[in-house]
Motif scaffolding. Structure first.
Motif, PDB file in Angstrom:
ATOM      1  N   TYR A  16     -15.708  14.368  20.160  1.00 44.48           N
ATOM      2  CA  TYR A  16     -15.856  12.912  19.570  1.00 44.48           C
ATOM      3  C   TYR A  16     -16.895  12.389  20.291  1.00 44.48           C
ATOM      4  N   GLY A  17     -17.004  10.894  19.232  1.00 39.74           N
ATOM      5  CA  GLY A  17     -17.478   9.819  19.742  1.00 39.74           C
ATOM      6  C   GLY A  17     -16.400   8.135  17.991  1.00 39.74           C
ATOM      7  N   ALA A  18     -17.901   7.798  18.252  1.00 43.16           N
ATOM      8  CA  ALA A  18     -16.652   6.479  17.978  1.00 43.16           C
ATOM      9  C   ALA A  18     -16.987   6.703  16.601  1.00 43.16           C
ATOM     10  N   GLY A  19     -15.068   5.741  16.263  1.00 43.87           N
ATOM     11  CA  GLY A  19     -14.711   6.005  14.800  1.00 43.87           C
ATOM     12  C   GLY A  19     -14.463   7.537  14.691  1.00 43.87           C
ATOM     13  N   ASP A  20     -14.232   8.851  15.806  1.00 50.11           N
ATOM     14  CA  ASP A  20     -13.722   9.858  15.681  1.00 50.11           C
ATOM     15  C   ASP A  20     -11.505   9.571  16.002  1.00 50.11           C
ATOM     16  N   GLU A  21     -11.255  10.974  15.256  1.00 52.31           N
ATOM     17  CA  GLU A  21      -9.484  10.653  15.921  1.00 52.31           C
ATOM     18  C   GLU A  21      -9.272  11.827  16.131  1.00 52.31           C
ATOM     19  N   VAL A  22      -8.293  11.418  17.345  1.00 52.13           N
ATOM     20  CA  VAL A  22      -8.375  13.047  18.019  1.00 52.13           C
ATOM     21  C   VAL A  22      -6.244  13.821  18.373  1.00 52.13           C
ATOM     22  N   LEU A  23      -5.959  14.264  18.072  1.00 51.87           N
ATOM     23  CA  LEU A  23      -5.042  14.543  17.449  1.00 51.87           C
ATOM     24  C   LEU A  23      -4.212  15.021  18.973  1.00 51.87           C
ATOM     25  N   MET A  24      -2.826  14.311  19.742  1.00 50.61           N
ATOM     26  CA  MET A  24      -2.454  14.710  20.795  1.00 50.61           C
ATOM     27  C   MET A  24      -0.610  14.732  20.174  1.00 50.61           C
ATOM     28  N   PHE A  25      -0.336  15.590  21.438  1.00 45.79           N
ATOM     29  CA  PHE A  25       0.909  15.393  21.296  1.00 45.79           C
ATOM     30  C   PHE A  25       2.145  14.483  22.298  1.00 45.79           C
ATOM     31  N   ALA A  67     -10.707   6.780  24.196  1.00 46.19           N
ATOM     32  CA  ALA A  67     -10.775   5.643  23.943  1.00 46.19           C
ATOM     33  C   ALA A  67     -12.546   5.467  25.171  1.00 46.19           C
ATOM     34  N   LEU A  68     -12.675   6.408  25.972  1.00 47.30           N
ATOM     35  CA  LEU A  68     -13.503   6.144  26.342  1.00 47.30           C
ATOM     36  C   LEU A  68     -14.708   6.059  25.739  1.00 47.30           C
ATOM     37  N   SER A  69     -14.208   6.922  25.151  1.00 46.37           N
ATOM     38  CA  SER A  69     -16.004   8.163  24.423  1.00 46.37           C
ATOM     39  C   SER A  69     -16.466   7.477  22.691  1.00 46.37           C
ATOM     40  N   GLY A  70     -14.859   6.616  22.858  1.00 46.83           N
ATOM     41  CA  GLY A  70     -15.093   5.634  21.511  1.00 46.83           C
ATOM     42  C   GLY A  70     -13.742   5.981  20.836  1.00 46.83           C
ATOM     43  N   ALA A  71     -13.232   7.245  20.970  1.00 50.02           N
ATOM     44  CA  ALA A  71     -12.557   8.056  19.743  1.00 50.02           C
ATOM     45  C   ALA A  71     -11.912   6.727  19.589  1.00 50.02           C
ATOM     46  N   VAL A  72     -10.314   7.223  18.469  1.00 46.45           N
ATOM     47  CA  VAL A  72      -9.409   7.318  18.875  1.00 46.45           C
ATOM     48  C   VAL A  72      -7.988   8.105  18.517  1.00 46.45           C
ATOM     49  N   PRO A  73      -7.250   7.711  20.000  1.00 46.03           N
ATOM     50  CA  PRO A  73      -5.831   9.034  19.599  1.00 46.03           C
ATOM     51  C   PRO A  73      -5.048   9.209  18.694  1.00 46.03           C
ATOM     52  N   VAL A  74      -4.857   9.953  17.879  1.00 56.35           N
ATOM     53  CA  VAL A  74      -3.508   9.754  17.104  1.00 56.35           C
ATOM     54  C   VAL A  74      -2.578  10.910  17.351  1.00 56.35           C
ATOM     55  N   LEU A  75      -1.290   9.688  17.861  1.00 60.15           N
ATOM     56  CA  LEU A  75       0.373  10.697  18.631  1.00 60.15           C
ATOM     57  C   LEU A  75       0.990  11.318  17.117  1.00 60.15           C
ATOM     58  N   VAL A  76       1.169  12.297  17.630  1.00 58.62           N
ATOM     59  CA  VAL A  76       1.814  14.063  16.944  1.00 58.62           C
ATOM     60  C   VAL A  76       2.968  14.187  17.607  1.00 58.62           C
ATOM     61  N   PRO A  77       4.816  13.493  16.767  1.00 62.47           N
ATOM     62  CA  PRO A  77       5.642  13.224  18.018  1.00 62.47           C
ATOM     63  C   PRO A  77       6.007  14.581  17.773  1.00 62.47           C
ATOM     64  N   MET A  78       7.048  14.802  19.198  1.00 61.21           N
ATOM     65  CA  MET A  78       7.530  16.141  19.426  1.00 61.21           C
ATOM     66  C   MET A  78       8.919  15.145  20.004  1.00 61.21           C
ATOM     67  N   THR A  79       9.988  15.844  18.982  1.00 55.61           N
ATOM     68  CA  THR A  79      11.178  15.943  19.229  1.00 55.61           C
ATOM     69  C   THR A  79      12.210  16.883  20.172  1.00 55.61           C
ATOM     70  N   LEU A  80      12.996  15.480  20.698  1.00 56.73           N
ATOM     71  CA  LEU A  80      13.989  15.907  21.112  1.00 56.73           C
ATOM     72  C   LEU A  80      15.299  15.891  20.989  1.00 56.73           C
ATOM     73  N   ALA A 114       4.470  16.308  10.906  1.00 56.29           N
ATOM     74  CA  ALA A 114       4.108  15.764  10.825  1.00 56.29           C
ATOM     75  C   ALA A 114       2.543  15.472  11.643  1.00 56.29           C
ATOM     76  N   LEU A 115       2.858  16.647  12.357  1.00 54.73           N
ATOM     77  CA  LEU A 115       0.470  16.691  12.766  1.00 54.73           C
ATOM     78  C   LEU A 115      -0.146  16.950  11.466  1.00 54.73           C
ATOM     79  N   GLU A 116       0.654  17.677  10.434  1.00 58.76           N
ATOM     80  CA  GLU A 116      -0.363  18.233   9.292  1.00 58.76           C
ATOM     81  C   GLU A 116      -0.148  16.830   8.480  1.00 58.76           C
ATOM     82  N   GLY A 117       0.222  16.054   8.814  1.00 56.94           N
ATOM     83  CA  GLY A 117       0.598  14.724   7.281  1.00 56.94           C
ATOM     84  C   GLY A 117      -0.390  13.761   8.145  1.00 56.94           C
ATOM     85  N   LEU A 118      -1.226  13.363   9.455  1.00 56.74           N
ATOM     86  CA  LEU A 118      -1.379  12.947  10.568  1.00 56.74           C
ATOM     87  C   LEU A 118      -3.341  13.173  10.628  1.00 56.74           C
TER      88      LEU A 118
END
Length: 375
Positions: free
Chosen positions: A99-108, A120-133, A148-152
Motif C-alpha cells: 500500500y501507498g499514498a491514499g490507501d487505507e489499511v484496516l487493523m484491529f 503512515a510511513l508508506s503514505g497509507a491511512v490506518p483504519v482501526l477496527v474495534p475489539m470489544t471487551l 464494524a470491520l465490514e462497515g469500515l
C-alpha cells in the motif's frame, strides 16, 4: 535544516520507555515481551557451528536451507518464503509492497504499536477496527467486531492486517472469524497480512493460519525470535501468495538486504530440532503455568483479568493504577492500555503484563504490587 515531518513517528516507544524505567529503578519488567532466560542449547550450538562457515551475504530471499526448513515446518512451498530481519522488518517490507499514498489499511484496536506508524510511513491511512471487551462474564473476553470491520471497508481500502494470537489481548481468532475475514477480503479484493509470530504459543486449540483459508491473498509473518526464545536474533519470515516472493524480496533488499547469515543457518538447523525436542510443548506448559500464577495473583488484588488464548501477555483492568507511578515507586513495569489505542478510548485501568519471565520474578512483582497498592 530540519528532519522530515515523519520524524514525529520517531518518538521512543512505550515498550522501550518502560524497559528503560524498569532498569533505572530496579523494577521487575513485566512490560516489554522478551524472555528472561537463554535460548535452547541446541540453538546456541547451531549458532556456534555456523560461525566461520556461514558468514557472508545470503540472497535477499534468504538462505535456501532456512527457506526449506520453514517450508517443511509450515507445510508451504520454499519458493514462497522470504527471510527478513525479524518480524518487524517483514511487516515494514509488506507495508512498502502492498500500500501507498491514499490507501487505507484496516487493523484491529487495541493495536500493536508498530502497525500504525508503518502504514503512515508508506503514505497509507490506518483504519482501526474495534475489539470489544465483554465484562458480563466477570473478568471479560475480547472479541473482534467484524460487523464494524465490514462497515469500515471503502473503495480506498487496500489491505487488512491482523495478528492471531493477538497482541495485546491474547485473543485467538476462531475459524468462523477468519472465514468471515477471508470472505470480506475476496468480496472487496483486499490483501491480507497475518502476523502469526505467536503461532506456537497457545493455551487451547491450535490457532488456524489465515493462509489456509485465503492462500491467494495472504502474507503470513513469522518470527524465530518468538519461537526459539531469542528475540534479539532478528530472524523473521514472510510466506507470500504463490509467485510473489521475488518481488517482496526485491523490496527487502533495499532495507537490510539479508538477515544475518550465521543466524539464518542456526535457525535452519534448530527448527526441526525444536519439534524433535518438544520445545513448543514445553514452552506452552511453562508459560501456561506462569500465566495462571500471574492471573491468580492479580485477581487476589482485585483486578479483572482476561486470560489469553495465546501469546505471553495478559490484559487486566486495574482502575486507578498509574503505570508510571508503579514502575518508579512500586518497582513493577507494565504497559498502559492506552499505548494500544489511537482513536477509541482504552477501557478504564487497562494494562498489559508479560509473563515470559521466571516464576520468582512474577512472584516478586505480585508482592511489590501488594505493597504498592496498600501504600
Amino acid at each position: 535544516m530540519q528532519l522530515h515531518a515523519r520524524r514525529q513517528l520517531a518518538a521512543e516507544s512505550i515498550f522501550s520507555r518502560m524497559s528503560r524505567l524498569a532498569a533505572s529503578h530496579g523494577a521487575v519488567n513485566l512490560g516489554q515481551g522478551f524472555p528472561a532466560g537463554s535460548p535452547p542449547a541446541f540453538l546456541l550450538e547451531a549458532a556456534r557451528s555456523a560461525l566461520g562457515t556461514a558468514d557472508q551475504y545470503t540472497a535477499p530471499l534468504g538462505s535456501p536451507a532456512l527457506r526449506q526448513a520453514l517450508a517443511d515446518d509450515l507445510a508451504v512451498d520454499a519458493d514462497d518464503v522470504v527471510i527478513t530481519c525479524g518480524a518487524t522488518e517483514a511487516l515494514h517490507v509488506l507495508a512498502d509492497a502492498l500500500y501507498g499514498a491514499g490507501d487505507e489499511v484496516l487493523m484491529f484496536e487495541p493495536v500493536f504499536d508498530v502497525y500504525r506508524p508503518q502504514a503512515a510511513l508508506s503514505g497509507a491511512v490506518p483504519v482501526l477496527v474495534p475489539m470489544t471487551l465483554d465484562l458480563s462474564s466477570g473478568s471479560g473476553q475480547w472479541t473482534p467486531d467484524l460487523d464494524a470491520l465490514e462497515g469500515l471497508i471503502t473503495p480506498r481500502t487496500r489491505a487488512l492486517l491482523l495478528n492471531s494470537p493477538h497482541n495485546p489481548t491474547g485473543h485467538v481468532f476462531t475459524r468462523a472469524e477468519l472465514e468471515r475475514v477471508a470472505s470480506l477480503a475476496r468480496r472487496h479484493d483486499l490483501w491480507l497480512i497475518s502476523d502469526e509470530v505467536y503461532d506456537e504459543l497457545y493455551y487451547g486449540d491450535r490457532p488456524l493460519s489465515l493462509r489456509t483459508l485465503a492462500p491467494e491473498r495472504t502474507f503470513t509473518v513469522g518470527s524465530a525470535g518468538k519461537r526459539l526464545e531469542a528475540t534479539g536474533w532478528r530472524v523473521g519470515w514472510i510466506v507470500t501468495p504463490p509467485g510473489l516472493a521475488p518481488e517482496v524480496a526485491g523490496l527487502h533488499q533495499w532495507a537490510t538486504f539479508c538477515a544475518p547469515a550465521p543466524l539464518q543457518a542456526a535457525v535452519a538447523a534448530a527448527l526441526p530440532l525444536a519439534r524433535q525436542h518438544g520445545l513448543y510443548e514445553q514452552l506452552r506448559q511453562a508459560y501456561g503455568d506462569r500465566m495462571r500464577l500471574l492471573a491468580a495473583g492479580l485477581r487476589e488484588l482485585g483486578f479483572a483479568v482476561q486470560e489469553p488464548g495465546g501469546t505471553y501477555f495478559l490484559t487486566a483492568l486495574a482502575p486507578g493504577l498509574d503505570p508510571f507511578e508503579l514502575v518508579t515507586h512500586g518497582g513493577v513495569a507494565v504497559i498502559p492500555g492506552s499505548a494500544f489505542y489511537a482513536e477509541g478510548a482504552a477501557p478504564s485501568g487497562l494494562i498489559r503484563l508479560a509473563f515470559c519471565k521466571p516464576q520468582d520474578e512474577i512472584e516478586r512483582a505480585l508482592q511489590r504490587l501488594r505493597t504498592f497498592l496498600k501504600a
